[in-house]
Design a protein around this motif. Structure first.
Motif, PDB file in Angstrom:
ATOM      1  N   TYR A  52       0.857  -1.190   0.000  1.00 20.63           N
ATOM      2  CA  TYR A  52       0.000   0.000   0.000  1.00 20.63           C
ATOM      3  C   TYR A  52       0.887   1.231   0.000  1.00 20.63           C
ATOM      4  CZ  TYR A  52       1.086   0.752   4.914  1.00 20.63           C
ATOM      5  OH  TYR A  52       1.753   1.002   6.087  1.00 20.63           O
TER       6      TYR A  52
ATOM      7  N   SER B  56      -3.238   3.650  -2.886  1.00 15.87           N
ATOM      8  CA  SER B  56      -3.368   2.413  -3.649  1.00 15.87           C
ATOM      9  C   SER B  56      -3.008   1.248  -2.744  1.00 15.87           C
ATOM     10  CB  SER B  56      -2.423   2.389  -4.856  1.00 15.87           C
ATOM     11  OG  SER B  56      -2.883   3.211  -5.876  1.00 15.87           O
TER      12      SER B  56
ATOM     13  N   GLU C  34     -10.557 -11.093  -2.772  1.00 15.87           N
ATOM     14  CA  GLU C  34     -10.904  -9.769  -3.289  1.00 15.87           C
ATOM     15  C   GLU C  34     -12.142  -9.217  -2.588  1.00 15.87           C
ATOM     16  OE1 GLU C  34     -11.023  -9.799  -7.606  1.00 15.87           O
ATOM     17  OE2 GLU C  34      -9.251 -11.078  -7.635  1.00 15.87           O
TER      18      GLU C  34
ATOM     19  N   GLU D 176     -12.635  -5.780  -0.414  1.00 15.43           N
ATOM     20  CA  GLU D 176     -13.723  -4.832  -0.643  1.00 15.43           C
ATOM     21  C   GLU D 176     -14.523  -4.613   0.637  1.00 15.43           C
ATOM     22  OE1 GLU D 176     -15.917  -5.829  -4.239  1.00 15.43           O
ATOM     23  OE2 GLU D 176     -14.029  -6.439  -5.169  1.00 15.43           O
TER      24      GLU D 176
ATOM     25  N   LEU E 235     -12.472  -2.305   2.967  1.00 14.44           N
ATOM     26  CA  LEU E 235     -12.568  -0.910   2.533  1.00 14.44           C
ATOM     27  C   LEU E 235     -13.963  -0.348   2.752  1.00 14.44           C
ATOM     28  CD1 LEU E 235     -10.399  -1.124  -0.694  1.00 14.44           C
ATOM     29  CD2 LEU E 235      -9.772  -0.072   1.488  1.00 14.44           C
TER      30      LEU E 235
ATOM     31  N   PRO F 235     -13.570   1.911  -3.608  1.00 15.33           N
ATOM     32  CA  PRO F 235     -12.384   2.031  -4.442  1.00 15.33           C
ATOM     33  C   PRO F 235     -12.680   1.903  -5.935  1.00 15.33           C
ATOM     34  CG  PRO F 235     -12.551  -0.187  -3.628  1.00 15.33           C
ATOM     35  CD  PRO F 235     -13.703   0.584  -3.026  1.00 15.33           C
TER      36      PRO F 235
ATOM     37  N   ILE G  76     -11.253  -0.196  -8.910  1.00 18.10           N
ATOM     38  CA  ILE G  76     -10.524  -1.464  -8.918  1.00 18.10           C
ATOM     39  C   ILE G  76     -10.095  -1.809 -10.341  1.00 18.10           C
ATOM     40  CG2 ILE G  76     -10.630  -3.927  -8.352  1.00 18.10           C
ATOM     41  CD1 ILE G  76     -12.943  -3.168  -6.402  1.00 18.10           C
TER      42      ILE G  76
ATOM     43  N   GLU H  90      -7.213  -4.650 -12.528  1.00 18.97           N
ATOM     44  CA  GLU H  90      -6.376  -5.827 -12.337  1.00 18.97           C
ATOM     45  C   GLU H  90      -5.600  -6.140 -13.599  1.00 18.97           C
ATOM     46  OE1 GLU H  90      -8.616  -9.860 -12.755  1.00 18.97           O
ATOM     47  OE2 GLU H  90      -9.899  -8.544 -11.572  1.00 18.97           O
TER      48      GLU H  90
ATOM     49  N   TYR I   7      -6.478  -1.425  -5.828  1.00 20.76           N
ATOM     50  CA  TYR I   7      -7.592  -0.697  -5.231  1.00 20.76           C
ATOM     51  C   TYR I   7      -7.121   0.747  -5.038  1.00 20.76           C
ATOM     52  CZ  TYR I   7      -9.088  -5.417  -4.195  1.00 20.76           C
ATOM     53  OH  TYR I   7      -9.456  -6.726  -4.316  1.00 20.76           O
ATOM     54  N   GLU I   8      -7.778   1.694  -5.706  1.00 12.76           N
ATOM     55  CA  GLU I   8      -7.411   3.101  -5.595  1.00 12.76           C
ATOM     56  C   GLU I   8      -8.567   3.866  -4.934  1.00 12.76           C
ATOM     57  OE1 GLU I   8      -4.621   3.956  -9.340  1.00 12.76           O
ATOM     58  OE2 GLU I   8      -6.665   3.325  -9.874  1.00 12.76           O
TER      59      GLU I   8
END
Length: 110
Positions: free
Chosen positions: A36, A58, A71, A75, A78, A85, A87, A89, A102-103
């Motif tokens: 992170y 991130s 995942e 989620e 968060l 976020p 997302i 990949e 994840y931003e």
């Protein structure tokens, strides 16, 4: 929230090894793990005062295979912080691993 508090919650909620920005060369744990980091700072300012600090963050989740349950756990972590976020990949061919990014924005303590 401070970055150290975020790290503790991330580690406690996911149970995965995690590091800020990167693991040292040759010291990355076995998959899965997370990294992170702060990507940008965008504080809320008015009247020449910082009302609150905002960090664009991130989290990168690295796995050896697609892991939807993991995942969903991220989620949920968060979501519990009130974060929705963006997302994305990709598969990193050279490393033979998946990366889910994840931003989001995180309000920090003044």
């Amino acid at each position: 929230m401070k970055l150290n508090d975020f790290y503790k919650q991330l580690k406690d909620s996911t149970g995965l090894p995690s590091a800020y920005h990167h693991f040292e060369v040759g010291k990355a744990p076995s998959l899965p793990y997370t990294v992170y980091y702060v990507t940008e700072r965008d504080d809320m300012v008015a009247d020449d005062l910082i009302y609150f600090k905002v960090r664009s963050m991130s989290i990168e989740l690295y796995t050896d295979s697609k892991d939807e349950d993991l995942e969903l756990r991220f989620e949920g972590f968060l979501s519990g912080l009130g974060i929705i976020p963006v997302i994305s990949e990709q598969y990193i061919t050279d490393e033979k691993m998946y990366e889910v990014i994840y931003e989001f924005n995180l309000e920090m303590e003044n």
